[in-house]
Design an enzyme around this catalytic site. Structure first.
Site, PDB file in Angstrom:
ATOM      1  N   ILE A 117       0.829  -1.205   0.000  1.00 14.47           N
ATOM      2  CA  ILE A 117       0.000   0.000   0.000  1.00 14.47           C
ATOM      3  C   ILE A 117       0.860   1.249   0.000  1.00 14.47           C
ATOM      4  O   ILE A 117       0.565   2.225  -0.701  1.00 14.47           O
ATOM      5  CB  ILE A 117      -0.950  -0.002   1.218  1.00 14.47           C
ATOM      6  CG1 ILE A 117      -1.937  -1.174   1.117  1.00 14.47           C
ATOM      7  CG2 ILE A 117      -1.719   1.312   1.305  1.00 14.47           C
ATOM      8  CD1 ILE A 117      -2.812  -1.340   2.343  1.00 14.47           C
ATOM      9  N   ASP A 157      14.386   2.777   9.686  1.00  9.61           N
ATOM     10  CA  ASP A 157      13.711   1.766  10.487  1.00  9.61           C
ATOM     11  C   ASP A 157      12.774   2.492  11.436  1.00  9.61           C
ATOM     12  O   ASP A 157      13.218   3.193  12.347  1.00  9.61           O
ATOM     13  CB  ASP A 157      14.742   0.947  11.266  1.00  9.61           C
ATOM     14  CG  ASP A 157      14.098  -0.130  12.127  1.00  9.61           C
ATOM     15  OD1 ASP A 157      12.852  -0.181  12.204  1.00  9.61           O
ATOM     16  OD2 ASP A 157      14.848  -0.916  12.740  1.00  9.61           O
ATOM     17  N   SER A 168      -7.550  -0.268   9.474  1.00 10.03           N
ATOM     18  CA  SER A 168      -8.409  -1.249   8.818  1.00 10.03           C
ATOM     19  C   SER A 168      -9.622  -1.542   9.688  1.00 10.03           C
ATOM     20  O   SER A 168      -9.695  -1.128  10.852  1.00 10.03           O
ATOM     21  CB  SER A 168      -7.653  -2.557   8.552  1.00 10.03           C
ATOM     22  OG  SER A 168      -7.674  -3.401   9.688  1.00 10.03           O
ATOM     23  N   TYR A 200      -3.597  -7.648  16.795  1.00 14.11           N
ATOM     24  CA  TYR A 200      -3.917  -6.926  15.561  1.00 14.11           C
ATOM     25  C   TYR A 200      -5.113  -5.993  15.773  1.00 14.11           C
ATOM     26  O   TYR A 200      -5.060  -4.806  15.460  1.00 14.11           O
ATOM     27  CB  TYR A 200      -4.217  -7.918  14.439  1.00 14.11           C
ATOM     28  CG  TYR A 200      -4.634  -7.251  13.137  1.00 14.11           C
ATOM     29  CD1 TYR A 200      -3.676  -6.793  12.244  1.00 14.11           C
ATOM     30  CD2 TYR A 200      -5.982  -7.089  12.814  1.00 14.11           C
ATOM     31  CE1 TYR A 200      -4.047  -6.187  11.061  1.00 14.11           C
ATOM     32  CE2 TYR A 200      -6.359  -6.484  11.629  1.00 14.11           C
ATOM     33  CZ  TYR A 200      -5.392  -6.024  10.754  1.00 14.11           C
ATOM     34  OH  TYR A 200      -5.762  -5.415   9.584  1.00 14.11           O
ATOM     35  N   LYS A 252      -5.235  -1.781  15.633  1.00 16.31           N
ATOM     36  CA  LYS A 252      -6.036  -1.020  14.670  1.00 16.31           C
ATOM     37  C   LYS A 252      -7.061  -0.128  15.384  1.00 16.31           C
ATOM     38  O   LYS A 252      -7.299   1.007  14.976  1.00 16.31           O
ATOM     39  CB  LYS A 252      -6.737  -1.972  13.702  1.00 16.31           C
ATOM     40  CG  LYS A 252      -5.786  -2.751  12.809  1.00 16.31           C
ATOM     41  CD  LYS A 252      -4.824  -1.849  12.062  1.00 16.31           C
ATOM     42  CE  LYS A 252      -3.891  -2.623  11.166  1.00 16.31           C
ATOM     43  NZ  LYS A 252      -2.864  -1.764  10.525  1.00 16.31           N
ATOM     44  N   THR A 310      -1.330  -6.989  -1.739  1.00 16.95           N
ATOM     45  CA  THR A 310       0.067  -6.590  -1.650  1.00 16.95           C
ATOM     46  C   THR A 310       0.963  -7.774  -2.051  1.00 16.95           C
ATOM     47  O   THR A 310       0.493  -8.909  -2.179  1.00 16.95           O
ATOM     48  CB  THR A 310       0.418  -6.159  -0.218  1.00 16.95           C
ATOM     49  OG1 THR A 310       0.267  -7.300   0.658  1.00 16.95           O
ATOM     50  CG2 THR A 310      -0.488  -5.040   0.257  1.00 16.95           C
TER      51      THR A 310
END
Length: 321
Positions: free
Chosen positions: A23, A76, A163, A175, A179, A210
């Site tokens: 993305i 980084d 997301s 996760y 988000k 991706t």
């Protein structure tokens, strides 16, 4: 997509984190095609010949004929010092100007797939940092440095790529928490930045094909996770679709009306009038047809595309009171 179909971003200075692949790369290429000077970051400046995924390749892909350009900067985003050096470099080279920051860098994809099928208490504790160090904390750090440049100029846009995992369970606890925190962070940043005319939004792409996702789906070791991914990404968006959304947001003179909001790429496409690669128009997760398509694919043809679930209805699903 030809630059003539994009709004002009000539003279604008942008930073897109995690732009060697996926993305981030799609967003960077579109912003440059629209005329912006785009600083692109990632941990890989060059790769071995024939292998995709370097900042140099992203910069070269934009081509000499583009009105804008991509400037690769190895960084980084797990290192606060390297992030500071990035913003110092941009400030010095652009006389303190920064118009757009896109927080896209994310390091947790492989860790998520490796831990699939296990409850959080059986996953390695390191998963939390793999998913939320670069991807949540790093977004906060970059936004801090971006705001120091944008606030004095009383203009700017910060885009946090997030997301629907912040709204409902998708992969795992770490996760979803990351988000949801990204979206909450966006709202609170927008609250504090509003009086300075700096906008902050959370961007929700749909399922995006991706390079990482493609490799996982087409890996030789087929399992329940790869089959689930193949289902989710069967009608995936191209990475440049999100790029077009960011380009139109960056050019929107009324962007402050959107600050603090979650913006869905597929809905921005309909608002601003752009399409995905090949002229397709992916569905929004709020469209009833999309919901039916995922749960009962054989019946989705019966549902018209103009039917949307209201935002409050979706939010109600996460109500904790």
């Amino acid at each position: 997509m030809a630059s003539s179909h994009l709004p002009s971003l000539k003279g604008k200075v942008c930073i897109v984190t995690g732009a060697s692949r996926g993305i981030g790369k799609g967003i960077a290429l579109i912003l440059a095609q629209a005329g912006a000077t785009v600083y692109i970051t990632g941990r890989t400046l060059d790769t071995a010949e024939g292998k995709p995924g370097s900042l140099r390749q992203t910069a070269e892909e934009i081509g000499q004929d583009s009105p804008g350009k991509c400037i690769p900067v190895k960084c980084d985003h797990g290192s606060d010092e390297e992030v500071k050096e990035l913003f110092d470099k941009v400030s010095k080279e652009q006389n303190g100007r920064l118009d757009v920051l896109v927080n896209n860098a994310y390091a947790g994809v492989q860790a998520i797939f490796d831990a699939d099928g296990k409850p959080f208490y059986e996953q390695p504790l390191s998963l939390w940092d793999d998913v939320n160090n670069v991807g949540l904390r790093s977004n906060y750090v970059a936004a801090c440095y971006a705001a120091k440049m944008m606030v004095p100029a009383k203009q700017g846009l910060i885009v946090n790529v997030s997301s629907a995992g912040g709204m409902r369970y998708i992969f795992n606890v770490a996760y979803g928490t990351g988000k949801a925190a990204n979206d909450r962070m966006t709202v609170d940043m927008a609250f504090e930045l509003r009086k300075t005319n700096v906008a902050c939004v959370s961007l929700w792409p749909g399922a995006v094909m991706t390079e990482n996702i493609h490799d996982i789906i087409h890996s030789q070791s087929k399992n329940e996770m790869t089959e689930k991914a193949a289902r989710i990404f069967s009608d995936a968006e191209h990475p440049t679709y999100s790029g077009k959304a960011v380009a139109f947001l960056a050019a929107d003179s009324k962007i402050m009306k959107k600050t603090g909001r979650i913006l869905i790429v597929a809905e921005l496409a309909r608002e601003y009038g752009f399409k995905d690669v090949g002229g397709t128009q992916p569905l929004s997760i709020r469209q009833v047809k999309k919901v039916i398509q995922f749960s009962y694919p054989s019946l989705s043809w019966l549902v018209p595309e103009f039917l949307y679930l209201p935002g409050w209805f979706i939010a109600a699903g996460t109500n904790k009171f």
